[in-house]
Design a protein around this motif. Structure first.
Motif, PDB file in Angstrom:
ATOM      1  N   SER A 199       4.706 -53.410  -0.587  1.00 30.58           N
ATOM      2  CA  SER A 199       5.995 -52.715  -0.624  1.00 30.58           C
ATOM      3  C   SER A 199       6.301 -52.272  -2.050  1.00 30.58           C
ATOM      4  O   SER A 199       5.915 -52.926  -3.019  1.00 30.58           O
ATOM      5  N   SER A 201       9.229 -49.458  -4.457  1.00 29.60           N
ATOM      6  CA  SER A 201      10.260 -48.424  -4.576  1.00 29.60           C
ATOM      7  C   SER A 201       9.831 -47.485  -5.696  1.00 29.60           C
ATOM      8  O   SER A 201       9.462 -47.942  -6.789  1.00 29.60           O
ATOM      9  N   SER A 229       5.614 -50.780   3.181  1.00 27.57           N
ATOM     10  CA  SER A 229       6.964 -50.222   3.110  1.00 27.57           C
ATOM     11  C   SER A 229       7.172 -49.518   1.771  1.00 27.57           C
ATOM     12  O   SER A 229       6.967 -50.121   0.713  1.00 27.57           O
ATOM     13  N   ASP A 231       9.998 -47.086  -0.383  1.00 25.09           N
ATOM     14  CA  ASP A 231      11.279 -46.396  -0.585  1.00 25.09           C
ATOM     15  C   ASP A 231      11.081 -45.386  -1.711  1.00 25.09           C
ATOM     16  O   ASP A 231      10.618 -45.751  -2.801  1.00 25.09           O
ATOM     17  N   HIS A 232      11.456 -44.144  -1.470  1.00 22.38           N
ATOM     18  CA  HIS A 232      11.201 -43.063  -2.421  1.00 22.38           C
ATOM     19  C   HIS A 232      12.482 -42.266  -2.615  1.00 22.38           C
ATOM     20  O   HIS A 232      13.097 -41.814  -1.641  1.00 22.38           O
ATOM     21  N   LYS A 257       6.761 -48.466   7.073  1.00 23.69           N
ATOM     22  CA  LYS A 257       8.090 -47.861   6.950  1.00 23.69           C
ATOM     23  C   LYS A 257       8.136 -46.974   5.708  1.00 23.69           C
ATOM     24  O   LYS A 257       7.753 -47.407   4.614  1.00 23.69           O
ATOM     25  N   SER A 259      10.925 -44.501   3.637  1.00 21.62           N
ATOM     26  CA  SER A 259      12.246 -43.911   3.436  1.00 21.62           C
ATOM     27  C   SER A 259      12.146 -42.997   2.226  1.00 21.62           C
ATOM     28  O   SER A 259      11.842 -43.456   1.115  1.00 21.62           O
ATOM     29  N   THR A 260      12.358 -41.708   2.425  1.00 24.31           N
ATOM     30  CA  THR A 260      12.302 -40.767   1.309  1.00 24.31           C
ATOM     31  C   THR A 260      13.591 -39.951   1.271  1.00 24.31           C
ATOM     32  O   THR A 260      14.072 -39.476   2.310  1.00 24.31           O
ATOM     33  N   VAL A 418      19.970 -44.324   1.582  1.00 26.20           N
ATOM     34  CA  VAL A 418      19.071 -44.777   0.512  1.00 26.20           C
ATOM     35  C   VAL A 418      19.054 -46.304   0.498  1.00 26.20           C
ATOM     36  O   VAL A 418      20.076 -46.935   0.226  1.00 26.20           O
ATOM     37  N   PRO A 419      17.908 -46.941   0.769  1.00 27.26           N
ATOM     38  CA  PRO A 419      17.880 -48.404   0.845  1.00 27.26           C
ATOM     39  C   PRO A 419      18.125 -49.104  -0.493  1.00 27.26           C
ATOM     40  O   PRO A 419      18.705 -50.192  -0.515  1.00 27.26           O
ATOM     41  N   HIS A 420      17.672 -48.503  -1.586  1.00 28.75           N
ATOM     42  CA  HIS A 420      17.790 -49.145  -2.895  1.00 28.75           C
ATOM     43  C   HIS A 420      19.220 -48.980  -3.408  1.00 28.75           C
ATOM     44  O   HIS A 420      19.669 -47.870  -3.713  1.00 28.75           O
ATOM     45  N   ARG A 424      21.111 -45.726  -4.962  1.00 24.55           N
ATOM     46  CA  ARG A 424      22.170 -45.108  -4.150  1.00 24.55           C
ATOM     47  C   ARG A 424      23.427 -44.879  -4.982  1.00 24.55           C
ATOM     48  O   ARG A 424      24.036 -43.801  -4.926  1.00 24.55           O
TER      49      ARG A 424
END
Length: 443
Positions: A199, A201, A229, A231-232, A257, A259-260, A418-420, A424
C-alpha cells in the motif's frame, strides 16, 4: 497526413534516438521505432475522433514551444505561495519528495529516504526491469489511446519507476513534484507497481516554475497486484499558456483498490485521461476530480473504466467550476463486459457556471453487456443559487464571500472522496483560497 506539430515530434525523435534512455536495450529500441510508426500514421488527436470531439490538441499545440525542453541544471525558483498557492499545497504533510525539472528527476533537489522494500529508479535505470517492460508493451493496447501513448513511448526521456514490494506499507506519502522551468516539450513516463498486499499514497503536483509556453506530456502506468492499495492525488497548476496532457493507465488485480483524484486549476489547455481495467475479482476503483477554471482556460477529463471481470466496483465523480469564457469537458464511459456479472459502476459529473460565457460539455456513457449489474450515470449543469446568496447576505456576509462559501461547498463533495485526510484538507484550502475575494479567479 502529417501536420507541422507531428513533424516536429518525428524530427525530434530522429535527432535524439541514440541518446534517449535505454537506447542500448534491443526490445525498447524496437518498441520506440514501432511507436513512432504508429504516431506517424495516426497523428495527433483531433475533433473528428469521438473521444476528442471537444478538444483540438493540434490547434492547442500551435501555442506551445515544441522543441525538446532542455535538461535544466542548477536551482529552480518556486513561485511564491501568494502567487501560486499550489506550489506549497502539500508542504504541511510529512512526506518523501521527488523533484522533476522539465520532466527529469533531480536527485539533488529531492528528499526521499525511502524504507526497505520501496524501490525508486529514474527512468534510465528502470527500463531493463521486466515489470517495466510489461507495462510499456501493454499500455497502449489496453487503453485505446494509441496515438497519445505512442508519442510518449517514442520520446519518453524523464520520469520514474516506483516499486513497492510484497506486504510493504509506505507510511509517508511520496510526493512527485514536476516543475516546468524552460519552454519546450517534455515527455515523462512514470511506472508504479505495488506487489501483493502493498500500500502507498502518492501525491503529484505540476507547477509552472519559470516556463510559460510549453507542452507537458505525461503517461503513468499503474499495476496493482492482489490486495494492493494505492491512493493518488494530483494537482495540475501549469502556467497559463501551457499545454498539459496526462494519461493514466491502471491494471487492477483481485481485491486491489485504487483511489485517484485530480484537481485542475492551471494550464491554458489541459486533457487528463484515465483508463482503468479490472483484471481480478473484487477490485475497487474511485476516479474523481475537481476543476476550477477562469479566463479562456480549457480543461478536459476523460475516464474509461473497463469491467472485464465480475464482482468489481467503480465510482467516478467530477465537479467543475467555470468562470469567464472558460470551457470544461467531462467524458466518462463505463464498459461492463458480457461475463462481468455483479459489476457496480457509477459516474456523476456536476458543473457550476459563474459566467454566462463559460461552457460545459458533459457526456457520461454506459456500455453494458451483462444482465446482473448495478450501474448508473448522471450529469448536471447550473448556476449559483440566487436565493442561497440572498440568505447568506441577509446574515451579514458580503456577496463575494457568500459566493466563495457556496463554491467551496459545491466542490466539497468531491474532496470527501480523497482518503488521505491531510491531502484532502490541503485541497480544500487550495480551493478556498482560489475563490477568495480579490483572488485571481474571483477578479
Amino acid at each position: 497526413m502529417t501536420g507541422e506539430a507531428e513533424q516536429l515530434f518525428i524530427d525530434a525523435y530522429e535527432r535524439q534516438r541514440a541518446a534517449l534512455p535505454g537506447a542500448g536495450i534491443g526490445w525498447l529500441s524496437r518498441r520506440r521505432d514501432e511507436a513512432l510508426r504508429v504516431f506517424r500514421t495516426a497523428g495527433l488527436p483531433h475533433r473528428r475522433l469521438e473521444d476528442w470531439r471537444y478538444t483540438d490538441l493540434r490547434q492547442a499545440l500551435g501555442r506551445a514551444s515544441l522543441a525538446p525542453a532542455p535538461e535544466h541544471r542548477g536551482a529552480v525558483l518556486l513561485p511564491g505561495a501568494e502567487a501560486r498557492p499550489s506550489a506549497a499545497a502539500f508542504n504541511a504533510i510529512e512526506r518523501h519528495v521527488l523533484v522533476f525539472v522539465n520532466g527529469r528527476l533531480r536527485a539533488d533537489l529531492s528528499d526521499a529516504a525511502l524504507p526497505s522494500g520501496v524501490d525508486v529508479l529514474p527512468l534510465a535505470d528502470a527500463l531493463d526491469k521486466s515489470w517495466v517492460r510489461l507495462l510499456v508493451e501493454t499500455s497502449a493496447a489496453t487503453t485505446g489511446a494509441t496515438n497519445v501513448i505512442a508519442l510518449n513511448t517514442a520520446l519518453m526521456q524523464g520520469g520514474v519507476a516506483i516499486h513497492v514490494h510484497k506486504g510493504v506499507r509506505l507510511e509517508k506519502p511520496l510526493h512527485l513534484l514536476f516543475l516546468a522551468a524552460d519552454d519546450g516539450a517534455y515527455h515523462a513516463r512514470n511506472f508504479i507497481r505495488l506487489d501483493e498486499g502493498a500500500s502507498a499514497s502518492i501525491l503529484e503536483s505540476h507547477i509552472g516554475a519559470g516556463a510559460s509556453r510549453y507542452f507537458a506530456d505525461l503517461v503513468t502506468d499503474v499495476s496493482l497486484a492482489d490486495g494492493a492499495s494505492l491512493d493518488h492525488v494530483k494537482v495540475q497548476d501549469e502556467a497559463p499558456d501551457a499545454i498539459h496532457l496526462a494519461t493514466l493507465s491502471a491494471h487492477l488485480d483481485a481485491r486491489s483498490k485504487l483511489s485517484t483524484f485530480s484537481m485542475t486549476i492551471g494550464g491554458g489547455v489541459s486533457r487528463s485521461q484515465s483508463f482503468i481495467r479490472f483484471e481480478g475479482e473484487e477490485a475497487e476503483a474511485e476516479v474523481n476530480g475537481a476543476t476550477a477554471l477562469r479566463g479562456s482556460q480549457h480543461g478536459d477529463h476523460f475516464v474509461l473504466v473497463d469491467h472485464a471481470i465480475p464482482h468489481c466496483t467503480s465510482g467516478t465523480l467530477f465537479k467543475t467550476v467555470l468562470d469567464g469564457t472558460s470551457t470544461g469537458v467531462f467524458q466518462g464511459r463505463v464498459v461492463v463486459r458480457e461475463d462481468a456479472q455483479k459489476s457496480d459502476g457509477r459516474q456523476m459529473t456536476n458543473a457550476l457556471l459563474l459566467s454566462r460565457d463559460a461552457a460545459m460539455n458533459a457526456k457520461p456513457e454506459l456500455e453494458i453487456y451483462a444482465d446482473d449489474v448495478q450501474c448508473a450515470h448522471g450529469s448536471t449543469i447550473g448556476e449559483l443559487n440566487a436565493a442561497a446568496i440572498f440568505y447568506l447576505r441577509s446574515r451579514g456576509i458580503d456577496e463575494a464571500t457568500a459566493r466563495q462559501l457556496l463554491i467551496s461547498a459545491f466542490l466539497d463533495e468531491a474532496f470527501e472522496s480523497v482518503p488521505h485526510e491531510a491531502a484532502r484538507e490541503a485541497l480544500r484550502a487550495l480551493a478556498a483560497g482560489w475563490f477568495q475575494p480579490g483572488s485571481e479567479v474571483a477578479s
